[in-house]
Scaffold this active site. Structure first.
Site, PDB file in Angstrom:
ATOM      1  N   SER A   3     -23.623  32.080  40.797  1.00 57.43           N
ATOM      2  CA  SER A   3     -22.151  33.264  40.162  1.00 57.43           C
ATOM      3  C   SER A   3     -22.936  33.685  39.064  1.00 57.43           C
ATOM      4  CB  SER A   3     -21.245  32.813  40.693  1.00 57.43           C
ATOM      5  OG  SER A   3     -20.415  31.634  39.582  1.00 57.43           O
ATOM      6  N   LYS A   4     -21.485  34.698  38.998  1.00 56.84           N
ATOM      7  CA  LYS A   4     -21.569  35.476  37.964  1.00 56.84           C
ATOM      8  C   LYS A   4     -21.946  34.122  36.383  1.00 56.84           C
ATOM      9  CE  LYS A   4     -20.363  39.848  38.072  1.00 56.84           C
ATOM     10  NZ  LYS A   4     -19.601  40.376  39.307  1.00 56.84           N
TER      11      LYS A   4
END
Ligand code: GLU
Length: 496
Positions: free
Chosen positions: A257-258
């Site tokens: 994920s980010k």
């Protein structure tokens, strides 16, 4: 089956960005087809209107083109199975859904939104009869009840009638045989009340109508695939080969994920990763070329060695350090001109648009070419060009080179004197001048080159040496920095 020409598809939803996982699906689907000289088809799955993002389809075209994943058929290039955008294929889905209703393999469900919401609430609070999904309320309505609802103009969806007993098994090329108990399959919606198909229905109809032989996609679809297979069986169609791709995790074992870093192609690009390096790295997220230990492959080389038999079901780990290394390899392989083009925007951003002498710009490219793994490294590596790092006179102490602050001062004085009268301020003139001093002062190369480099940068380690740094800084700035150091350094060594 093996004589059939392979046809794969990439079927993204236009969400506005190309996630690494999506790009990997595109790449693997392309490789599965192209390693066998097959066809690669682009289909835009835009039936979820709420998620539709303006310009997202163009971004998909641009990314595929940038990556060299050219498609043989698609919305922009046409082809015999068009249209290739689901929202333009709406007339295709209803007849198939109606056919299933006629044959008793699907049914009209008139349940109101309210009823379904209550059902979901009851389920959440543990009161519901069924532990999952829709309770099949409309599955056995009598023909009279159905007709009455239709006459009253009640909106309805069409749901797939799942077998209530037995199991469904299918084979996945990566995950092997997958079996699911039929009673766990929800009577899923095929056609919504607005006439739009669900993804679950449309993907099967489209894959069949487009002659897709190999379905390549993320493993989040593994558990839905039995439902798709039941549809293929209901229609009596040949099923495709399934190739589901492993999850992509961060190095901490959590879903990428980010928090881990850039997760879209565009963001990786912005961080200075070259398209070829990104693609090469992504190719290894779940695949390796058998006994071949090479890691650097062009797209064409991948096409030559790719075999889906070597896709692993173990989750793949996205390691940004590894990607950086790979990017560095690609940067080193660029010729000087291409590297200069690559690094220019980073240099310009570093100088915030201020005019830079051409020889300074090309010297920056020269010293960074073999040293950086991404253009984003430039600002940190060259920060001393804006202002030397804070330091004390012990910076000039180097036992091995027999360098001391006092000797450095003498050298800097001589360098300033010699260089202030140089006719040309360029690499070779500066170099000749410093090497001349080496002779006249009877010093070692390191003793002459060290002090100016340390004085100009204020740090032990620099990309490039004294000559390169002086070339970049220019005469005025170089002399001013050295002069200011001379004033701080002792004339003689302090008594021991
Ligand atoms: N539209 C789906 C997605 O973007 C595609 C899934 C598939 O390849 O079947 O996840």
């Amino acid at each position: 089956m093996c004589s059939v020409r392979r046809r794969t598809r990439f079927a993204p939803s236009p969400t506005g960005f190309m996630h690494i996982g999506n790009l990997r699906s595109a790449l693997y689907a392309w490789l599965v087809a192209k390693s066998h000289d097959g066809d690669f088809i682009l289909r835009i799955e835009d039936t979820d209107r709420e998620r539709y993002v303006e310009g997202a389809t163009e971004l998909i075209y641009e990314t595929l083109a940038e990556c060299g994943l050219s498609h043989d058929e698609g919305p922009d290039v046409g082809g015999p199975c068009g249209p290739y955008v689901q929202s333009e294929r709406l007339s295709h889905y209803r007849p198939f859904a109606e056919k299933l209703v006629e044959e008793g393999k699907a049914y009209r469900c008139f349940c109101t939104k309210e009823r379904l919401e209550n059902l979901a609430e009851a389920r959440e609070s543990g009161e519901g009869e069924s532990s999952f999904g829709y309770d099949r309320h409309c599955r056995d309505l009598s023909p009279e009840e159905i007709q009455k609802n239709l006459d009253e103009g009640k909106p309805y969806v069409i749901r797939q009638k799942m077998p209530l007993e037995g199991e469904t098994t299918y084979h996945d090329e990566v995950y092997g045989d997958i079996t699911i108990a039929n009673k766990e399959l929800e009577d899923q919606i095929l056609l919504k009340s607005d006439g739009f198909p669900t993804y679950n229905f449309a993907n099967v109809i489209d894959d069949h109508e487009m002659g897709i032989t190999h379905v390549v996609r993320g493993c989040e679809y593994l558990s839905s695939t039995p439902k798709y297979n039941l549809l293929y069986e209901a229609f009596g169609w040949e099923k495709p080969v399934y190739i589901h791709l492993p999850l992509i995790l961060g190095t901490d074992g959590k879903k990428l994920s980010k928090r881990h870093g850039a997760t879209s192609f565009a963001d990786l690009h912005k961080e200075g990763y070259l398209t070829a390096a990104i693609l090469n790295y992504i190719a290894f997220l779940g695949w390796a070329p058998g006994s071949d230990t090479r890691e650097v492959f062009s797209l064409e080389e991948l096409r030559g060695v790719f075999d889906e038999k070597h896709i692993s079901k173990a989750p793949a780990v996205f390691d940004y350090q590894k990607l950086r290394w790979m990017n560095g390899e690609y940067l080193k392989a660029l010729d000087d001109e291409a590297f200069a083009d690559y690094i220019r925007p980073y240099t310009q951003a570093f100088y915030e648009g201020a005019e830079l002498r051409p020889e300074a710009e090309s010297m920056i490219a020269e010293i960074l070419h073999s040293r950086i793994e991404s253009g984003a490294d430039l600002a940190g590596m060259l920060s001393f060009l804006k202002a030397p790092a804070e330091h004390g006179s012990d910076l000039y102490l180097n036992k091995k080179q027999k360098l001391t602050p006092a000797l450095s001062r003498r050298v800097l004085e001589a360098v300033c004197q010699a260089c202030s009268s140089l006719e040309q301020w360029d690499k070779s003139s500066i170099y000749d001048s410093l090497m001349g001093l080496k002779e006249t002062l009877a010093l070692k190369t390191g003793q002459v080159m060290g002090p100016p480099r340390l004085a100009l940068s204020g740090q032990q380690v620099t990309p490039g040496g004294a000559v390169e740094i002086m070339t970049i800084l220019g005469r005025e700035e170089s002399l001013a920095r050295m002069q200011s150091e001379i004033e701080k350094l002792p004339e003689a060594e302090p008594e021991a």
